[in-house]
Write an enzyme that holds these catalytic residues in place. Structure first.
Site, PDB file in Angstrom:
ATOM      1  N   GLU A 159      -6.553   7.061  -0.923  1.00  0.00           N
ATOM      2  CA  GLU A 159      -6.308   5.921  -0.037  1.00  0.00           C
ATOM      3  C   GLU A 159      -6.929   4.641  -0.603  1.00  0.00           C
ATOM      4  O   GLU A 159      -6.317   3.571  -0.570  1.00  0.00           O
ATOM      5  CB  GLU A 159      -6.868   6.212   1.351  1.00  0.00           C
ATOM      6  N   HIS A 215       0.836  -1.209   0.000  1.00  0.00           N
ATOM      7  CA  HIS A 215       0.000   0.000   0.000  1.00  0.00           C
ATOM      8  C   HIS A 215       0.872   1.261   0.000  1.00  0.00           C
ATOM      9  O   HIS A 215       0.605   2.206  -0.752  1.00  0.00           O
ATOM     10  CB  HIS A 215      -0.899  -0.022   1.241  1.00  0.00           C
ATOM     11  N   GLU A 216       1.916   1.277   0.825  1.00  0.00           N
ATOM     12  CA  GLU A 216       2.787   2.453   0.892  1.00  0.00           C
ATOM     13  C   GLU A 216       3.579   2.627  -0.397  1.00  0.00           C
ATOM     14  O   GLU A 216       3.767   3.747  -0.887  1.00  0.00           O
ATOM     15  CB  GLU A 216       3.730   2.331   2.089  1.00  0.00           C
ATOM     16  N   HIS A 237       1.445   4.257  -3.027  1.00  0.00           N
ATOM     17  CA  HIS A 237       1.369   5.720  -2.929  1.00  0.00           C
ATOM     18  C   HIS A 237       2.497   6.374  -3.732  1.00  0.00           C
ATOM     19  O   HIS A 237       2.287   7.381  -4.413  1.00  0.00           O
ATOM     20  CB  HIS A 237       1.458   6.162  -1.472  1.00  0.00           C
TER      21      HIS A 237
END
Length: 470
Positions: A351, A286-287, A290
């Site tokens: 997100e 997920h990071e 980004h």
């Protein structure tokens, strides 16, 4: 998809041995059998050259809540060798992306000048108001008459400004890498390189005494997870273009973030919070998403566009309001309206997109993607047990834990297809979501059984008093 010839993480369904226990030999259990997918996968192969962004999520750990609830443990096939970590987490705020510097054509100049622009707008609006008040009544009428006579010219000027704004917006639209979503992007990646390097130096200065050495098993676990994710997704240009550098910080806070230049920061509190290697892989995916999706550059573009428009409204507020006190209230209302109508919903969209792409990254790395929604259910449960107040989602910059878990549940079937297309080992054992649900039912039943004897003891220890019913 091809088999990896080197040492790789085993992210098959046999999760019984993939726990972060912190022992020196624990990281050795993560080797062999890993597969990587080098073929394009439907809906994930939109590869565009773009800039890099950063993401950060953060919440903090607290003291254990007590022995009465530490017995609940969960994994894909049974109990963890350590207590369920979510019980020891006090969530201060929802997970959120990192607070990156907002870029501009001249980043340092913009950071210095930005507060002065707002002050200039306030002074300009206040000067216009005072000038209007000082005008004699006959001159005011002349100005009003002039405005009525030239109303079409004034409307044409305002319309021309609006057309220029629309042209600027549509000429700066680009496609988001992988997802293909159109978004506004007005800053070049060279500017973000400067700012990410500044931010990197800031974090290194802050954490210089807390960095774990490369020989630490916890560092090696994170290094192998990030290496496995990047290697499995190197067919994506934005992933292969960056050199991912690992930094593990000895901090109790449950925190991880990735800077636009590929610097990965992970707190040891995160390693204690996740239940297994699959949850850690999803979170780091997920990071990384980004950064790959350039969310920092996108958010900075939106912020600066809204700031420019807000200067116009700020000038109007201070010019129209008859008193400074009313102008201050109007300015506060304008900022809150912008925050809840634009900023927070947009951040929730980013997100959700990072969750989707991060899940795809994890699937191509042969992670058990079903563990992703379990992580958010754990966070929801921890908040409930600790009595954390639940704010409406529209007040938050992030989706609620419950909605996030439901969103991932809807994405998991597609992620399992991606995983299968990469010739990953079959998932064995029961679904971790089912195990979590059964453990929750067992916990509720145990709580009820404990409450019944305690209430009976309290009843016997106290004299019975008959009160009239009202």
């Amino acid at each position: 998809c091809t088999r990896d010839r080197g040492q790789r993480l085993d992210l098959s369904g046999n999760t019984g041995t993939w726990f972060l226990t912190g022992s020196p030999n624990s990281d050795r259990n993560f080797l062999s059998k890993g597969l990587r997918c080098l073929l394009n996968v439907p809906d994930t192969a939109v590869h565009k050259n773009a800039h890099h962004s950063s993401g950060r999520f953060c919440f903090q750990a607290s003291h254990p809540l007590g022995k009465t609830i530490t017995s609940l443990q969960i994994s894909s096939i049974g109990q963890l060798p350590h207590p369920f970590p979510a019980w020891n987490i006090q969530i201060i705020r929802p997970l959120h992306t990192s607070r990156s510097f907002q870029a501009a054509p001249a980043p340092l100049f913009w950071i210095i000048v930005k507060p002065a622009q707002k002050l200039f707008a306030i002074l300009l609006g206040r000067s216009i108001r005072n000038w209007w008040k000082a005008l004699p009544p006959n001159k005011r009428e002349l100005f009003k008459e002039y405005a009525r006579q030239n109303k079409w010219k004034i409307l044409l000027g305002i319309s021309s400004f609006g057309v220029l704004f629309i042209v600027f917006y549509f000429t700066h639209l680009e496609e988001t890498p992988i997802t293909g979503r159109p978004r506004l992007l007005v800053f070049g990646k060279e500017h973000f390189r400067e700012l990410s390097q500044m931010e990197y130096k800031m974090w290194m200065e802050e954490f210089k005494s807390k960095m774990l050495p490369e020989t630490d098993p916890r560092y090696q676990v994170v290094e192998r997870v990030v290496g496995h994710l990047s290697e499995s997704n190197k067919d994506i240009p934005q992933v292969s273009a960056l050199e991912w550098v690992i930094h593990v910080v000895e901090e109790p806070g449950v925190n991880a973030f990735v800077l636009p230049n590929g610097q990965v920061f992970v707190f040891t509190g995160l390693l204690n919070a996740v239940s297994d290697i699959h949850q850690l892989s999803f979170i780091l995916g997920h990071e990384i998403a980004h950064a790959v999706l350039e969310h920092a550059a996108e958010k900075a573009s939106l912020v600066h566009l809204l700031d420019f428009l807000s200067l116009i409204f700020l000038t109007m507020i201070w010019a129209i309001c008859p008193r400074d006190s009313l102008a201050v209230v109007g300015q506060w209302l304008q900022s809150k309206l912008q925050e809840f109508v634009f900023d927070r919903p947009y951040n929730r969209t980013l997100e959700a997109e990072a969750d989707k792409v991060g899940l795809q990254f994890a699937a191509k790395a042969c992670v058990d993607v079903r563990a992703s929604s379990v992580f958010w259910q754990q966070m929801e449960l921890a908040e409930t047990i600790q009595g954390q107040p639940k704010l409406p989602e529209w007040l938050s910059t992030h989706p609620s834990h419950e909605n996030r878990a439901e969103h991932l549940d809807r994405l998991i079937p597609e992620a399992l297809k991606i995983r299968e297309s990469c010739n990953c080992p079959s998932l064995s054992g029961p679904d971790p979501r089912l195990i979590f649900k059964l453990n929750m039912q067992h916990l509720l039943e145990s709580s009820k059984n404990q409450e019944a004897p305690n209430s009976a003891k309290r009843d016997r220890s106290k004299p019975k008093l008959d009160f009239p019913h009202t």
